[in-house]
Write an enzyme that holds these catalytic residues in place. Sequence first.
Site, PDB file in Angstrom:
ATOM      1  N   VAL A 109      -1.467   2.070   1.792  1.00 17.60           N
ATOM      2  CA  VAL A 109      -1.116   1.123   2.853  1.00 17.60           C
ATOM      3  C   VAL A 109       0.388   1.145   3.123  1.00 17.60           C
ATOM      4  O   VAL A 109       0.831   1.342   4.256  1.00 17.60           O
ATOM      5  CB  VAL A 109      -1.578  -0.307   2.471  1.00 17.60           C
ATOM      6  CG1 VAL A 109      -0.970  -1.340   3.403  1.00 17.60           C
ATOM      7  CG2 VAL A 109      -3.096  -0.391   2.508  1.00 17.60           C
ATOM      8  N   ASP A 119       8.801   1.531  -4.659  1.00 15.59           N
ATOM      9  CA  ASP A 119       7.691   1.590  -5.607  1.00 15.59           C
ATOM     10  C   ASP A 119       8.256   1.552  -7.008  1.00 15.59           C
ATOM     11  O   ASP A 119       9.366   2.038  -7.267  1.00 15.59           O
ATOM     12  CB  ASP A 119       6.849   2.855  -5.401  1.00 15.59           C
ATOM     13  CG  ASP A 119       5.419   2.643  -5.841  1.00 15.59           C
ATOM     14  OD1 ASP A 119       4.541   2.467  -4.971  1.00 15.59           O
ATOM     15  OD2 ASP A 119       5.172   2.612  -7.069  1.00 15.59           O
ATOM     16  N   THR A 122      -4.774  -7.120   0.100  1.00  6.88           N
ATOM     17  CA  THR A 122      -5.963  -7.951   0.310  1.00  6.88           C
ATOM     18  C   THR A 122      -6.069  -8.931  -0.857  1.00  6.88           C
ATOM     19  O   THR A 122      -6.205  -8.512  -2.005  1.00  6.88           O
ATOM     20  CB  THR A 122      -7.217  -7.048   0.368  1.00  6.88           C
ATOM     21  OG1 THR A 122      -7.012  -6.073   1.385  1.00  6.88           O
ATOM     22  CG2 THR A 122      -8.464  -7.862   0.664  1.00  6.88           C
ATOM     23  N   LEU A 147      -6.533  -0.909   8.167  1.00  8.03           N
ATOM     24  CA  LEU A 147      -6.570   0.535   8.412  1.00  8.03           C
ATOM     25  C   LEU A 147      -7.806   1.163   7.779  1.00  8.03           C
ATOM     26  O   LEU A 147      -8.324   0.680   6.775  1.00  8.03           O
ATOM     27  CB  LEU A 147      -5.310   1.216   7.882  1.00  8.03           C
ATOM     28  CG  LEU A 147      -5.039   1.283   6.382  1.00  8.03           C
ATOM     29  CD1 LEU A 147      -5.779   2.417   5.701  1.00  8.03           C
ATOM     30  CD2 LEU A 147      -3.559   1.453   6.142  1.00  8.03           C
ATOM     31  N   GLY A 163     -17.666   4.018  -0.640  1.00 10.54           N
ATOM     32  CA  GLY A 163     -16.739   4.043  -1.769  1.00 10.54           C
ATOM     33  C   GLY A 163     -15.380   3.589  -1.288  1.00 10.54           C
ATOM     34  O   GLY A 163     -15.280   2.814  -0.340  1.00 10.54           O
ATOM     35  N   CYS A 210     -11.548  -0.249  -1.034  1.00 16.02           N
ATOM     36  CA  CYS A 210     -11.667  -1.557  -0.380  1.00 16.02           C
ATOM     37  C   CYS A 210     -13.062  -2.162  -0.410  1.00 16.02           C
ATOM     38  O   CYS A 210     -13.256  -3.220  -0.995  1.00 16.02           O
ATOM     39  CB  CYS A 210     -11.169  -1.445   1.051  1.00 16.02           C
ATOM     40  SG  CYS A 210      -9.411  -1.086   1.108  1.00 16.02           S
ATOM     41  N   LYS A 228     -14.181   9.672   1.594  1.00 12.93           N
ATOM     42  CA  LYS A 228     -14.438   9.986   2.997  1.00 12.93           C
ATOM     43  C   LYS A 228     -13.508  11.124   3.400  1.00 12.93           C
ATOM     44  O   LYS A 228     -12.632  11.512   2.617  1.00 12.93           O
ATOM     45  CB  LYS A 228     -14.236   8.750   3.889  1.00 12.93           C
ATOM     46  CG  LYS A 228     -12.799   8.251   3.907  1.00 12.93           C
ATOM     47  CD  LYS A 228     -12.661   6.976   4.686  1.00 12.93           C
ATOM     48  CE  LYS A 228     -12.713   7.216   6.177  1.00 12.93           C
ATOM     49  NZ  LYS A 228     -12.142   6.091   6.937  1.00 12.93           N
TER      50      LYS A 228
HETATM   51  N1  LIG Z   1      -6.328   1.696   0.938  1.00 17.41           N
HETATM   52  C1  LIG Z   1      -6.784   1.108   2.026  1.00 17.41           C
HETATM   53  O1  LIG Z   1      -7.427   1.723   2.868  1.00 17.41           O
HETATM   54  C2  LIG Z   1      -6.534  -0.349   2.274  1.00 17.41           C
HETATM   55  C3  LIG Z   1      -6.856  -0.899   3.527  1.00 17.41           C
HETATM   56  C4  LIG Z   1      -6.622  -2.246   3.748  1.00 17.41           C
HETATM   57  C5  LIG Z   1      -6.095  -3.026   2.736  1.00 17.41           C
HETATM   58  N2  LIG Z   1      -5.812  -2.479   1.510  1.00 17.41           N
HETATM   59  C6  LIG Z   1      -5.243  -3.344   0.483  1.00 17.41           C
HETATM   60  O2  LIG Z   1      -3.857  -3.065   0.398  1.00 17.41           O
HETATM   61  C7  LIG Z   1      -3.386  -3.178  -0.951  1.00 17.41           C
HETATM   62  C8  LIG Z   1      -2.744  -1.870  -1.385  1.00 17.41           C
HETATM   63  O3  LIG Z   1      -3.740  -0.847  -1.363  1.00 17.41           O
HETATM   64  P1  LIG Z   1      -3.355   0.685  -1.573  1.00 17.41           P
HETATM   65  O4  LIG Z   1      -4.615   1.444  -1.358  1.00 17.41           O
HETATM   66  O5  LIG Z   1      -2.160   1.033  -0.786  1.00 17.41           O
HETATM   67  O6  LIG Z   1      -2.965   0.682  -3.131  1.00 17.41           O
HETATM   68  P2  LIG Z   1      -2.249   1.864  -3.939  1.00 17.41           P
HETATM   69  O7  LIG Z   1      -2.720   1.712  -5.335  1.00 17.41           O
HETATM   70  O8  LIG Z   1      -2.441   3.160  -3.234  1.00 17.41           O
HETATM   71  O9  LIG Z   1      -0.701   1.516  -3.841  1.00 17.41           O
HETATM   72  C9  LIG Z   1      -0.126   0.434  -4.457  1.00 17.41           C
HETATM   73  C10 LIG Z   1       1.276   0.825  -4.877  1.00 17.41           C
HETATM   74  O10 LIG Z   1       1.944  -0.331  -5.343  1.00 17.41           O
HETATM   75  C11 LIG Z   1       2.824   0.064  -6.377  1.00 17.41           C
HETATM   76  N3  LIG Z   1       3.248  -1.085  -7.167  1.00 17.41           N
HETATM   77  C12 LIG Z   1       2.542  -1.834  -8.037  1.00 17.41           C
HETATM   78  N4  LIG Z   1       3.317  -2.794  -8.581  1.00 17.41           N
HETATM   79  C13 LIG Z   1       4.540  -2.649  -8.019  1.00 17.41           C
HETATM   80  C14 LIG Z   1       5.779  -3.328  -8.174  1.00 17.41           C
HETATM   81  N5  LIG Z   1       5.912  -4.353  -9.021  1.00 17.41           N
HETATM   82  N6  LIG Z   1       6.845  -2.921  -7.458  1.00 17.41           N
HETATM   83  C15 LIG Z   1       6.728  -1.871  -6.609  1.00 17.41           C
HETATM   84  N7  LIG Z   1       5.586  -1.187  -6.436  1.00 17.41           N
HETATM   85  C16 LIG Z   1       4.507  -1.571  -7.123  1.00 17.41           C
HETATM   86  C17 LIG Z   1       2.019   1.076  -7.157  1.00 17.41           C
HETATM   87  O11 LIG Z   1       2.828   1.888  -7.979  1.00 17.41           O
HETATM   88  C18 LIG Z   1       1.327   1.850  -6.014  1.00 17.41           C
HETATM   89  O12 LIG Z   1       2.085   2.966  -5.628  1.00 17.41           O
HETATM   90  C19 LIG Z   1      -4.606  -3.585  -1.766  1.00 17.41           C
HETATM   91  O13 LIG Z   1      -4.658  -4.974  -1.875  1.00 17.41           O
HETATM   92  C20 LIG Z   1      -5.777  -3.090  -0.926  1.00 17.41           C
HETATM   93  O14 LIG Z   1      -6.956  -3.825  -1.159  1.00 17.41           O
HETATM   94  C21 LIG Z   1      -6.008  -1.154   1.274  1.00 17.41           C
END
Ligand SMILES: NC(=O)c1ccc[n+]([C@@H]2O[C@H](COP(=O)([O-])OP(=O)(O)OC[C@H]3O[C@@H](n4cnc5c(N)ncnc54)[C@H](O)[C@@H]3O)[C@@H](O)[C@H]2O)c1
Length: 474
Positions: free
Chosen positions: A11, A30, A131, A161, A281, A284, A345
Site C-alpha cells: 500500500v 520503513d 485496515t 486498491l 487469497g 486482505c 492473483k
Molecule cells: N495489500 C493490499 O492490497 C491492501 C489493500 C488495502 C488495504 N490494505 C491494508 O493496508 C495495510 C498495509 O498492507 P500492506 O499489504 O502494504 O502491508 P505490507 O506488509 O506489505 O507492508 C507493511 C510495511 O510496514 C512496515 N512497518 C511495520 N512497522 C513499521 C514501523 N514501525 N515503522 C515503519 N515501517 C513499519 C513493514 O516493514 C512493511 O514494509 C494493512 O492494514 C492492509 O490490511 C492492504
Amino acid sequence: MKIAMVGTGYVGLPQGAVFANVGNKVICVDCLEDRINEIKKFCDGQTNKLPVHESGLNELVLRNYSSKSLDFTTDINYAVKESDLIFLCVGTPANGDGSVNTQYVLNVAKEVGNAMNYADDIYKMIVIKSTVPPGTAKEVSKVLKNTTNNNFDIISNPEFLAQGEAVSGSHKPDRIVIGLPKEKYFGSLKADSKSVELRETFRKLYAPFNMKGEDKVFFMTNEDAELHKYIANTYLAAQIAITNEAANLAKKVGANWRRLSAPFKYDHRIGSFIHPSTGFGGSCFPKDVKAIVKVFEKEGVESKVISKIIPANEYQKLILNQSLNEFYDSNLKDKTFSIWGLSFKAETNDTRESSAIEIIADLLKKGAKVKAYDPEGVPDMKLKLSERQDISDLLENIEFFSTYTHNSKYDALKQSDGLMVLTEWMEFRQPDFMEIKKLLKIPIILDGRDLFKPEQMKELGFNYICIGNENILQ
Ligand SMILES: NC(=O)c1ccc[n+]([C@@H]2O[C@H](COP(=O)([O-])OP(=O)(O)OC[C@H]3O[C@@H](n4cnc5c(N)ncnc54)[C@H](O)[C@@H]3O)[C@@H](O)[C@H]2O)c1
C-alpha cells in the site's frame, strides 16, 4: 503537500509514488533497512526489481525519485519533521484467533508522537490507511496524547486498491473515504474552522483523482470509515464464496457455469466476481473477513452468513486436489505435479494466503512431488512454505522455476503427471498446448481459474478438470 508514508509495502509504496507523481513531496519510511536499501538500489540502477511488484510502479518510482519528489528513509523522525500529513500504512495481520493485531499501528503512532516533539506548537494530520477495526482511530489518538503535547487530528482514509492494479487503481479510485473525528465531523455543520480545514485538505489532496464525473469523496466519521472498509471486503469475499459454491453445484448437475453466469454481467445488482476459482487469497479478504467475524463476537451480534465465508473458502482451496485424487484413484504418491501460478492473483508477487500454499502442502503430504512456476511469486512462496511446520520435512520434494532463475513455464512441465493452473497471469491464458502435451507424462490440465475452453481441450486430447463444468476425461 508534504507527506510521509510510514510502511513501504503493497500500500505505502504505490500510494506514495502516486501522491508524488501529482506534485506532492513524499517521504516513504520503513523500519526494515533491507527494504529501504533494496528500493534505493533499484532507484540508483543497481537492480531491476522493487520489493513490491506492481504494474507501472517501477517507472513511477524512478521518475519521481529522479525529480526529488519521492524519497526513502528508515528515519521516522526526519520523515515526520518534514511532513504535514503522516500516513500510517503498516500491516495489520491477524492474530491466531482471527482478530486484528493493531500493534504495528499503535507502535508507529507512538513513534510518530515522539517524533513530533522536535518543537512546540506543531500540528500534524495523522492518516490511518491501514485496515483497522472500529475504534482504532480513538486508540491511536490516545497513544499520541500520551507521547506528545503537540496538536494533531486522526483521519481514517482506508485503502481500496486491488493488488496488481495498485498504480492504475490509485489514479482512478472508485471512491475516496475520509473519516473525521466525530466531533470534527459534526462540527463542520457549524462551519467549525478545523473541520473545514480538514475537509479542504483532503479535497485538495485527492483533487487530481476526483476531476471527472461524480464527486467521489465521501466524508464520514472515523468509526464509519473503519467499518466501511471491512464491510466492503466482506461483500467482495462473500460474492467470491457464492460464485465458487454455485459453480461446484453447476458441475455436479451437468450445467456449464461459464455459459449460465455470462448474463449476470448485465444485472448491475450482481457484482463482477463471477469467475470460479480455488478460493480467494491475499493479505486482505481472508484477514478482514476473519476480523469482522471477531468484531461481531466481541459486540455480541450474531453472524449467520458472514461467519460462513472463511470455512467455505478453505474448503474451496482444495477442490481441484479432490478431483486430482479421484483421477488417480487416491494414489498421488511419487507422482509429480506441475503448478503454474503461486501468487494469489495475477500481476503481483504477493503469495499471502494464496490457495497454492494449501494445494502444494496437500500434494506433498499425499507423497507427491511438485514443480512450481511463477513469473514473480517464487521468492515469496519459498518464504511462506518455509514457515509451514506441517510440511517442513517435505520441502525437498518441491522444485521452483521462475524468471528469476531464467526458467520458462514449460521447464516446469517435464515428466509431470499433470498441470494445475492457479493464477490468471496473462502468460498462462494462451499457452502452447502442443508443447504442454509433449512435455507432460499424462495429458491432464486442472484449471483453477476458468481460463481454457473445454471444447478445445477435448479436441487436443487433454483430460480437463475445471471448476463449474463437467470434467473432460479421455
Ligand atoms: N495489500 C493490499 O492490497 C491492501 C489493500 C488495502 C488495504 N490494505 C491494508 O493496508 C495495510 C498495509 O498492507 P500492506 O499489504 O502494504 O502491508 P505490507 O506488509 O506489505 O507492508 C507493511 C510495511 O510496514 C512496515 N512497518 C511495520 N512497522 C513499521 C514501523 N514501525 N515503522 C515503519 N515501517 C513499519 C513493514 O516493514 C512493511 O514494509 C494493512 O492494514 C492492509 O490490511 C492492504
